[in-house]
Write an enzyme that holds these catalytic residues in place. Structure first.
Site, short mmCIF file in Angstrom:
data_model
loop_
_atom_site.label_atom_id
_atom_site.label_comp_id
_atom_site.label_asym_id
_atom_site.label_seq_id
_atom_site.Cartn_x
_atom_site.Cartn_y
_atom_site.Cartn_z
N ASN A 219 -2.48 -6.20 5.64
CA ASN A 219 -2.57 -7.26 4.64
C ASN A 219 -3.43 -8.42 5.16
O ASN A 219 -3.26 -8.88 6.29
CB ASN A 219 -1.18 -7.81 4.32
CG ASN A 219 -0.16 -6.72 4.16
OD1 ASN A 219 -0.24 -5.91 3.27
ND2 ASN A 219 0.82 -6.72 5.06
N GLU B 184 -5.32 -2.56 12.86
CA GLU B 184 -5.05 -3.43 11.71
C GLU B 184 -6.00 -4.63 11.68
O GLU B 184 -6.42 -5.07 10.61
CB GLU B 184 -3.59 -3.88 11.70
CG GLU B 184 -2.57 -2.75 11.75
CD GLU B 184 -2.79 -1.67 10.70
OE1 GLU B 184 -3.35 -1.96 9.62
OE2 GLU B 184 -2.40 -0.51 10.95
N GLU C 88 0.84 -1.19 0.00
CA GLU C 88 0.00 0.00 0.00
C GLU C 88 0.88 1.25 0.00
O GLU C 88 1.84 1.32 0.78
CB GLU C 88 -0.91 0.03 1.23
CG GLU C 88 -1.91 1.16 1.17
CD GLU C 88 -2.91 1.15 2.34
OE1 GLU C 88 -3.75 2.05 2.38
OE2 GLU C 88 -2.83 0.25 3.20
N ALA D 48 1.95 0.16 10.60
CA ALA D 48 1.61 -1.23 10.37
C ALA D 48 0.79 -1.33 9.10
O ALA D 48 0.35 -0.32 8.54
CB ALA D 48 0.83 -1.81 11.55
N HIS E 64 -9.38 -3.62 10.30
CA HIS E 64 -9.37 -3.46 8.84
C HIS E 64 -9.85 -4.73 8.13
O HIS E 64 -10.21 -4.66 6.95
CB HIS E 64 -7.95 -3.14 8.37
CG HIS E 64 -7.67 -1.69 8.21
ND1 HIS E 64 -8.52 -0.82 7.56
CD2 HIS E 64 -6.59 -0.93 8.58
CE1 HIS E 64 -8.00 0.39 7.54
NE2 HIS E 64 -6.83 0.36 8.16
#
Length: 879
Positions: free
Chosen positions: A271, A304, A127, A268, A307
């Site tokens: 993924n 994270e 990203e 961070a 997400h």
């Protein structure tokens, strides 16, 4: 694109959907000593059937293309065209398989995007546009597909081979090599691809989801750090449970991996199933990590993980929608941390962060809406505006709709868009439709930059008992938007009687009172709200819980602020009153100093602090937050022309006078809290340490204070207290500071994260000659300009958190910083661009400093081959 080539702006209005569907992609990585071979196979299907042969455009950067074929037929160079970062292949059938082979060199990839080497292992950062440095691909977030990934490497050097999804097969091959194949069943964009290869240790735990899935959790780190992962694992488990309980969202795979690295441009990366973290947000033990580190790890681990749904399962249509995932997920991690810690303290910390970082951004050369209209480099738009202001706007949805209405909107959002790449408009529509309400005007928050300012006027008609409140809003014009329109601003307020009790609020026309906090909806340039049955003289409590990301203007008196500090039950409003009173007092002394007058301590501020110290009932962490004076940079934002030295002198004067006048109660609270108990990380223990160390920060300015700081430094069993003691010695220039720094360095010289704290402690020294110490520290064996954490802890802290040191009258610090930006640009353009932003407010300073900063901006801009990342920041500042 080659460095030095002018980059064109990309506009949101030009978005068009990608004309191909990638039904599946297979990646094969063969990791070697000098290069990595990447073989890619894409199954393509045109979305425009019946229009004959198609052309395909792919993105790629720094790739050594070895072969390319369509349906097994190798293409010659005349069959495709490469221009900059774009490959165009013409005359493709409606269905085909595209195969490519490229060679890449991770060890030479200093930009830390794509596949790169970090220490002794390899990892990825894709990203926003890093995947194009791995293989030729449509590197855009709306191209979602399922990935099959096989990684082969030397088994001795790279025993651990990780990618997204579940490991479905593995084996050995010739020459001591081995391979693992990973399958991710969920379609994802290329920016969520991840790969890690190396010799890593891990800890393991399990989480049983509410539907009964047993999820294996692993945290991978370098072998020497294996004993510092427990808090990260605990935070992950807490986040998984919280997301089920609060949002009804369950994890969807059988494994969840986290990998920590010291070499990372950001905090961070989310993924899918393979999060890669900066070590700062994973590693913790009491002797190496502060309370703030523990809280930061919990928040970022949560962010994270959250997400997985708000960013992965539902992702962005294009990068103009970045706040769709980031603003929403920041709101979710703020709520998670608030539930894990103290909600009131977390709210204050979040507001302080917004004001210190985002408000200046809104007023600076890079001002942009949370959904920008254009960009040159998307890396430059990972900003406080997109993240923190985006979260504040999500919070306003929650304020307007309530918890139940907000959750209804979230459920509809996922029902409609699971597995899709969507826009901010889609989120707004889900919230509106789920609650049968019109949010069109609220949508203006997405497209308008700048911080709105709300002016409050009050008038009390004692004879009728009517209390009139007039709210007026305006947003200052900015470089990107000259004209501003009224926004929908939820403005929460209350009224306090002379005895400190709250007024039961009843608006004119209402049949009865509706509580002590009223949410007023300001939708026009100016509106009047009239409360009835207000019989006594009252003090307004404004913008309770910071109900909107705005600045408030009201003609406070010292007496009114003191009343709020003593009695307001809204913790944010009470904290805000202390900050406002302190700000008024400090800025008055800045002006007195400029006028050649003697600086004086406002008795009202002294009385307020005395009352705070005497309050044994309130949360110690709230008292600590209240007694931290506004930061120098925040005070600078309140001035038309920034008086660097005046702000520092006035703030230091106020701190010193408070310390002297209240040395006895400060020492009493410090002694009471300094009980010698062993470290624990409970919210109560953290709160007590925070108050203890705020008291110490004042006591070092009083008689014998350096003795207390030294005793805490040498006797502490945790990094929070150790650093507080060291900070007291260093910032007050104690004779023992140099020895303490040497002792700290000797003990921690081999610990990268702790040495970051050592660098930062010296970089923040408020002196005009600090730049010389920073130059010296750059030659320290523990420093590397190639490591982002080191750059942030030394160069970044100096230039962005030390206004006295950075703004030396002779401009030497400006020259130094420009040198580092230029050096970084050749290594890591993303980091260079972030460092260059230290000059963004150059036009706000006095004439001499302004000229010196502008000179350095021009010098950076004139560098041959300057990256587009840095060029965009510098050219915007110069405009």
């Amino acid at each position: 694109m080659k460095k030095g080539v002018s980059a064109k702006a990309i506009y949101r209005k030009d978005y068009t959907a990608f004309p191909w569907k990638i039904e599946r992609v297979e990646l094969r990585f063969s990791i070697g000593d000098s290069f990595t071979r990447v073989c890619t196979s894409m199954q393509l299907k045109s979305k425009t059937r019946g229009s004959g042969n198609q052309h395909l455009e792919l993105d790629g950067k720094d790739l050594d293309l070895r072969s390319i074929s369509i349906d097994g037929t190798k293409l010659g160079e005349s069959s495709y065209e490469i221009s900059g970062e774009r490959m165009r292949i013409s005359d493709l059938p409606e269905r085909c398989v595209l195969d490519t082979e490229v060679h890449i060199k991770p060890a030479e990839n200093t930009a830390l995007e794509g596949l790169y080497k970090a220490g002794d292992f390899l990892l990825t950062q894709c990203e926003a546009e890093g995947f194009r440095k791995i293989t030729w691909f449509p590197d855009r977030p709306d191209v979602m597909t399922c990935y099959s990934v096989q990684i082969e490497a030397d088994a001795a050097i790279y025993p651990v081979l990780l990618s997204n999804g579940n490991a479905v097969d593995s084996g050995t091959s010739e020459g001591g090599r081995h391979w693992v194949r990973w399958e991710d069943p969920y379609p994802k964009p290329s920016y969520l691809f991840a790969l890690v290869a190396g010799d890593l240790a891990h800890i393991e735990d399990h989480f049983l989801t509410r539907s009964g899935r047993d999820v294996t959790l692993k945290v991978y780190v370098e072998n020497e750090n294996i004993d510092r992962c427990d808090h990260a694992m605990e935070s992950l488990i807490n986040a998984m449970k919280w997301d089920e309980d609060r949002f009804g969202l369950e994890y969807d795979l059988d494994i969840y991996n986290i990998v920590a690295t010291n070499d990372f441009n950001m905090g961070a990366m989310e993924n899918k199933s393979l999060n890669i973290f900066n070590s700062k947000y994973v590693l913790a033990s009491p002797d190496t990590a502060t309370d703030a580190d523990y809280q930061g790890i919990e928040g970022v681990i949560g962010h994270e993980y959250f997400h997985n749904w708000t960013g992965n399962r539902v992702t962005c249509q294009d990068w103009f929608q970045l706040t769709l995932k980031e603003g929403l997920t920041v709101f979710r991690d703020e709520e998670f941390s608030a539930d894990m810690q103290s909600r009131a303290v977390k709210r204050i910390q979040d507001v302080r962060d917004l004001r210190d970082r985002q408000f200046p951004e809104d007023a600076g050369p890079m001002a942009h809406p949370i959904q920008p209209d254009r960009y040159i480099k998307i890396n430059n738009f990972y900003t406080a505006t997109v993240y923190q202001k985006g979260a504040a706007i999500i919070r306003m949805y929650h304020t307007l709709l309530g918890e139940q209405g907000f959750q209804k909107g979230m459920r509809l959002y996922f029902e409609r868009h699971d597995g899709q790449a969507v826009s901010c408009d889609d989120f707004l529509a889900a919230m509106a439709d789920a609650n049968s309400t019109d949010l069109d005007r609220f949508g203006r928050w997405y497209s308008q930059s700048g911080t709105p300012e709300v002016t409050v006027e009050t008038r009390h008609d004692e004879s009728s008992g009517n209390f009139h409140v007039v709210l007026s809003q305006s947003t200052p014009p900015s470089h990107d938007q000259a004209e501003k329109v009224p926004l929908v601003i939820p403005f929460a307020m209350g009224l306090l009687n002379p005895d400190g009790s709250e007024v039961q609020l009843q608006l004119e026309g209402e049949p009865e009172a509706g509580g002590t906090t009223r949410l007023l909806l300001l939708e026009k340039e100016s509106q009047c709200f009239s409360f009835i049955n207000v019989q006594q003289t009252v003090v307004p409590s404004l913008l309770r819980d910071f109900s909107a990301p705005v600045k408030v203007h009201y003609p406070w008196t010292v007496q009114e602020l003191s009343h709020l500090i003593a009695h307001d039950p809204d913790t944010f409003a009470r904290w805000e009153a202390t900050q406002t009173l302190a700000q008024m007092c400090i800025l008055e002394q800045v002006q007195s100093r400029a006028d050649g007058k003697e600086m004086l301590l406002e008795p009202g501020l002294l009385a307020a602090f005395s009352g705070l110290l005497a309050d044994r009932a309130v949360d110690p962490a709230l008292l600590a937050e209240a007694m931290i004076l506004p930061a120098e940079d925040y005070l600078a934002e309140q001035m038309v022309v920034i008086d660097v030295d005046g702000i520092h002198a006035a703030r230091q004067f106020i701190r010193t006078e408070l310390a002297r006048a209240l040395s006895v109660p400060f020492r009493q609270r410090f002694s009471q809290l300094n009980d010698g108990a062993r470290y624990n990380k409970s919210p109560q223990a953290i709160a007590e340490r925070s108050l203890k160390n705020v008291c110490l920060s004042y006591l070092v300015k009083a008689t014998d204070g350096d003795h207390l700081a030294h005793a805490q430094f040498v006797g502490s069993d945790n990094m929070t207290d150790t650093l507080a003691g060291l900070r007291g010695l260093v910032l007050e220039g104690s004779t023992g500071a140099a020895d303490a720094l040497k002792t700290f360095e000797k003990k921690w010289k081999d610990d990268a994260l702790v040495m970051d704290k050592w660098f930062a402690m010296q970089a923040i020294m408020p002196a005009h000659d600090t730049v010389q110490q920073v130059r010296k520290l750059m030659k320290h064996p523990a420093f590397s300009i190639r490591n982002p954490n080191k750059v942030r802890s030394l160069i970044g802290v100096f230039s962005m958190l030390n206004p006295t040191g950075f703004h030396t009258p002779d401009g030497s610090a400006y020259r130094f910083h420009a040198d580092q930006v230029i050096a970084l640009d050749a290594i890591n353009p993303q980091m260079a661009a972030r460092m260059a932003s230290a000059f963004n407010r150059w036009a706000r300073y006095d004439g001499e400093r302004k000229a010196l900063m502008k000179q350095q901006l021009k010098r950076i801009a004139a560098v041959p081959g300057l990256s587009s990342d840095t060029s965009e920041i510098v050219s915007s500042a110069l405009k």
